[in-house]
Design a protein around this motif. Structure first.
Motif, PDB file in Angstrom:
ATOM      1  N   PHE A 319      27.258  13.856   9.441  1.00 38.41           N
ATOM      2  CA  PHE A 319      27.840  15.161   9.140  1.00 38.41           C
ATOM      3  C   PHE A 319      29.041  15.380  10.059  1.00 38.41           C
ATOM      4  N   VAL A 320      30.172  15.845   9.497  1.00 35.41           N
ATOM      5  CA  VAL A 320      31.401  16.008  10.277  1.00 35.41           C
ATOM      6  C   VAL A 320      32.014  17.377  10.012  1.00 35.41           C
ATOM      7  N   HIS A 321      32.800  17.838  10.978  1.00 38.51           N
ATOM      8  CA  HIS A 321      33.527  19.086  10.767  1.00 38.51           C
ATOM      9  C   HIS A 321      34.536  18.897   9.645  1.00 38.51           C
ATOM     10  N   ASN A 322      34.709  19.925   8.840  1.00 35.25           N
ATOM     11  CA  ASN A 322      35.559  19.841   7.654  1.00 35.25           C
ATOM     12  C   ASN A 322      37.041  19.966   8.024  1.00 35.25           C
ATOM     13  N   SER A 323      37.524  18.984   8.779  1.00 39.20           N
ATOM     14  CA  SER A 323      38.925  18.965   9.183  1.00 39.20           C
ATOM     15  C   SER A 323      39.297  17.554   9.612  1.00 39.20           C
ATOM     16  N   GLY A 324      40.585  17.255   9.577  1.00 40.10           N
ATOM     17  CA  GLY A 324      41.070  15.978  10.094  1.00 40.10           C
ATOM     18  C   GLY A 324      40.694  14.779   9.246  1.00 40.10           C
ATOM     19  N   GLY A 325      40.884  13.596   9.849  1.00 39.74           N
ATOM     20  CA  GLY A 325      40.649  12.339   9.143  1.00 39.74           C
ATOM     21  C   GLY A 325      39.191  11.984   8.977  1.00 39.74           C
ATOM     22  N   GLN A 326      38.314  12.595   9.768  1.00 40.08           N
ATOM     23  CA  GLN A 326      36.891  12.263   9.700  1.00 40.08           C
ATOM     24  C   GLN A 326      36.271  12.604   8.346  1.00 40.08           C
ATOM     25  N   VAL A 327      36.878  13.562   7.619  1.00 43.82           N
ATOM     26  CA  VAL A 327      36.376  13.931   6.293  1.00 43.82           C
ATOM     27  C   VAL A 327      36.453  12.726   5.349  1.00 43.82           C
ATOM     28  N   GLU A 328      37.477  11.886   5.542  1.00 44.79           N
ATOM     29  CA  GLU A 328      37.636  10.689   4.700  1.00 44.79           C
ATOM     30  C   GLU A 328      36.520   9.687   4.941  1.00 44.79           C
ATOM     31  N   ILE A 329      36.000   9.653   6.169  1.00 48.08           N
ATOM     32  CA  ILE A 329      34.947   8.701   6.512  1.00 48.08           C
ATOM     33  C   ILE A 329      33.702   8.944   5.674  1.00 48.08           C
ATOM     34  N   VAL A 330      33.398  10.216   5.420  1.00 50.51           N
ATOM     35  CA  VAL A 330      32.203  10.555   4.629  1.00 50.51           C
ATOM     36  C   VAL A 330      32.566  10.781   3.164  1.00 50.51           C
ATOM     37  N   GLY A 331      33.709  10.274   2.752  1.00 50.15           N
ATOM     38  CA  GLY A 331      34.093  10.335   1.348  1.00 50.15           C
ATOM     39  C   GLY A 331      34.428  11.726   0.851  1.00 50.15           C
ATOM     40  N   GLY A 332      34.702  12.656   1.775  1.00 47.16           N
ATOM     41  CA  GLY A 332      35.030  14.023   1.361  1.00 47.16           C
ATOM     42  C   GLY A 332      33.864  14.761   0.725  1.00 47.16           C
ATOM     43  N   ASP A 333      32.646  14.279   0.919  1.00 43.14           N
ATOM     44  CA  ASP A 333      31.458  14.885   0.304  1.00 43.14           C
ATOM     45  C   ASP A 333      31.174  16.245   0.961  1.00 43.14           C
ATOM     46  N   PRO A 334      31.234  17.344   0.215  1.00 45.02           N
ATOM     47  CA  PRO A 334      31.008  18.677   0.818  1.00 45.02           C
ATOM     48  C   PRO A 334      29.601  18.858   1.374  1.00 45.02           C
ATOM     49  N   ARG A 335      28.666  18.008   0.965  1.00 47.46           N
ATOM     50  CA  ARG A 335      27.311  18.101   1.508  1.00 47.46           C
ATOM     51  C   ARG A 335      27.238  17.529   2.925  1.00 47.46           C
ATOM     52  N   LEU A 336      28.301  16.839   3.336  1.00 43.75           N
ATOM     53  CA  LEU A 336      28.325  16.199   4.652  1.00 43.75           C
ATOM     54  C   LEU A 336      29.391  16.790   5.572  1.00 43.75           C
ATOM     55  N   THR A 337      30.065  17.837   5.127  1.00 36.99           N
ATOM     56  CA  THR A 337      31.086  18.488   5.943  1.00 36.99           C
ATOM     57  C   THR A 337      30.700  19.944   6.177  1.00 36.99           C
ATOM     58  N   PHE A 338      31.111  20.484   7.302  1.00 35.15           N
ATOM     59  CA  PHE A 338      30.722  21.851   7.656  1.00 35.15           C
ATOM     60  C   PHE A 338      31.862  22.570   8.362  1.00 35.15           C
ATOM     61  N   GLU A 339      31.802  23.905   8.315  1.00 33.75           N
ATOM     62  CA  GLU A 339      32.789  24.756   8.983  1.00 33.75           C
ATOM     63  C   GLU A 339      32.219  25.356  10.267  1.00 33.75           C
ATOM     64  N   THR A 340      30.950  25.778  10.235  1.00 34.66           N
ATOM     65  CA  THR A 340      30.318  26.454  11.365  1.00 34.66           C
ATOM     66  C   THR A 340      29.012  25.761  11.727  1.00 34.66           C
ATOM     67  N   ALA A 341      28.438  26.166  12.868  1.00 33.62           N
ATOM     68  CA  ALA A 341      27.152  25.604  13.289  1.00 33.62           C
ATOM     69  C   ALA A 341      26.058  25.939  12.287  1.00 33.62           C
ATOM     70  N   ASP A 342      26.050  27.158  11.797  1.00 34.79           N
ATOM     71  CA  ASP A 342      25.042  27.551  10.799  1.00 34.79           C
ATOM     72  C   ASP A 342      25.200  26.744   9.515  1.00 34.79           C
TER      73      ASP A 342
END
Length: 398
Positions: A319-342
């Motif tokens: 799971f990665v923060h929804n910013s930067g190049g790391q989003v590409e690592i997880v294929g841009g899958d919204p189930r694996l990206t997040f904005e906040t801790a909650d």
């Protein structure tokens, strides 16, 4: 004469301030040298000689003294660096830029290749951009107290450009390579040109541990610094635990900020489910990652993110923060990206509570594991340099 030319290996000058055994930029430089020295006559322009043994242990390379020529900049370059009261990464780049120009005038190379962002070689070369240093405004995470003094940053940059005998047009004339599509966008804004993405290598013999035999735990990898936001990772896991899941957290990384180190140590001291492992060898790191089901990377605006790529190659649902190049690592899958801790806690808990979803994401991880191999990186670098060298030879003969 013809036979002699046929045996000639193109001469490549790789410019990198210091290929040290820590950090993603240095990992990439070490693997670029590994990729090129077998097929080209390579020289490294640098401020200090590399420690081959340390590079090989930490980065998985097999470099040896003699694989390439090392040209260390004159002592006056080091003396200038020591006069700067704080870390001067841009100054290091500009000093090596100047040193590379001098070496190229001394005996011209077929390809000039920067593995440390933009450089003006006074002719067209190749440059690998981790993040364009000519981009303004700088990301907030890079800002330090002295950057906020009015005029200081621009004065420092102007001075570095003058020292490097560099011009903005010279930085733009090179063939641009980038570590992510995110950075391609930043390059486009900074220079008005595009770049080819060559993802950094993620080396190592990753352990293929069955998912069911792994700990119900999250792994996090990286230097312990406020920009990495590991305190947020603790909050995320704590939130998942409040939902009734006995989830653990393992942080693997070295300290890079004493004040933040004390804060993280205090958090670990009061949470038995939180482990902090330091000074692991490469083999120990990969073995540890293979024992975790999940991975997390909380840094914002990460340029690429070797750590989340390592987690994914280790088979962790990451799971990665929804910013930067790391989003590409997880294929841009919204189930694996997040904005906040909650937000992150909700996503992790959903995977734990939904076996079919977990199974689906495990399948995606298996497919993406080979996106960032050293073989893929080395082949791409050799291809770019070989094609550039051929064009240079044709231009010289025209």
């Amino acid at each position: 004469m013809v036979a002699s030319q046929a045996r000639h290996k193109p001469r490549i000058l790789v410019a990198h301030p210091a290929v040290r055994s820590i950090g993603g930029g240095n990992l990439l430089a070490a693997w670029a040298l590994q990729a090129l020295c077998s097929e080209f006559e390579v020289t490294l322009a640098t401020l200090e000689p590399p420690d081959y043994a340390a590079l090989n242990v930490n980065f998985g390379t097999s470099l040896r003294e003699g694989d390439f020529l090392v040209r260390v900049a004159p002592l006056r370059y080091q003396q200038l660096l020591r006069r700067i009261p704080t870390q001067g990464a841009l100054l290091e780049i500009c000093l090596i830029m100047r040193w590379a120009q001098d070496l190229d005038r001394e005996a011209p190379y077929d390809v000039l290749f920067s593995t440390s962002n933009e450089m003006d070689f006074h002719r067209r070369g190749v440059q690998y951009v981790h993040y364009p240093w000519f981009y303004f405004p700088r990301p907030e995470i890079e800002m330090r107290w002295f950057h906020r003094i009015p005029g200081v940053l621009r004065t420092y940059r102007r001075s570095c450009m003058a020292l490097a005998r560099a011009d903005p047009s010279g930085l733009r004339r090179n063939m641009m390579l980038a570590n992510s599509e995110f950075v391609v966008g930043e390059i486009r804004q900074a220079h008005g040109t595009s770049a080819r993405v060559i993802y950094p290598p993620v080396p190592g013999d990753f352990v293929d541990q069955p998912f069911e035999q792994r700990r119900l735990a999250v792994a996090a990898v990286g230097r312990v610094h406020p920009t990495k936001r590991w305190d947020v990772a603790v909050d995320i896991v704590e939130s998942v635990r409040r939902r009734g899941h006995d989830l653990g957290l393992t942080l693997i990384g070295h300290c890079d900020d004493p004040v933040y180190e004390a804060r993280v140590e205090a958090m670990a001291a009061t949470r038995p489910w939180f482990r902090w492992l330091r000074d692991l060898s490469r083999a120990q790191l990969l073995n540890e990652l293979s024992r975790h089901r999940y991975g997390i990377h909380t840094m914002m605006e990460e340029h690429f993110g070797i750590a989340p790529a390592e987690l994914q190659r280790a088979g962790c649902i990451t799971f990665v923060h929804n910013s930067g190049g790391q989003v590409e690592i997880v294929g841009g899958d919204p189930r694996l990206t997040f904005e906040t801790a909650d937000d992150a806690a909700e996503r992790i808990a959903s995977v734990i509570e939904n076996p079919p979803l977990e199974q689906e994401l495990r399948g995606q991880v298996a497919e993406r594991k080979n996106w960032f191999t050293t073989d893929t990186f080395c082949e791409s670098v050799r291809e770019v340099v070989s094609q550039f060298a051929q064009k240079s030879v044709k231009s010289a003969g025209a």
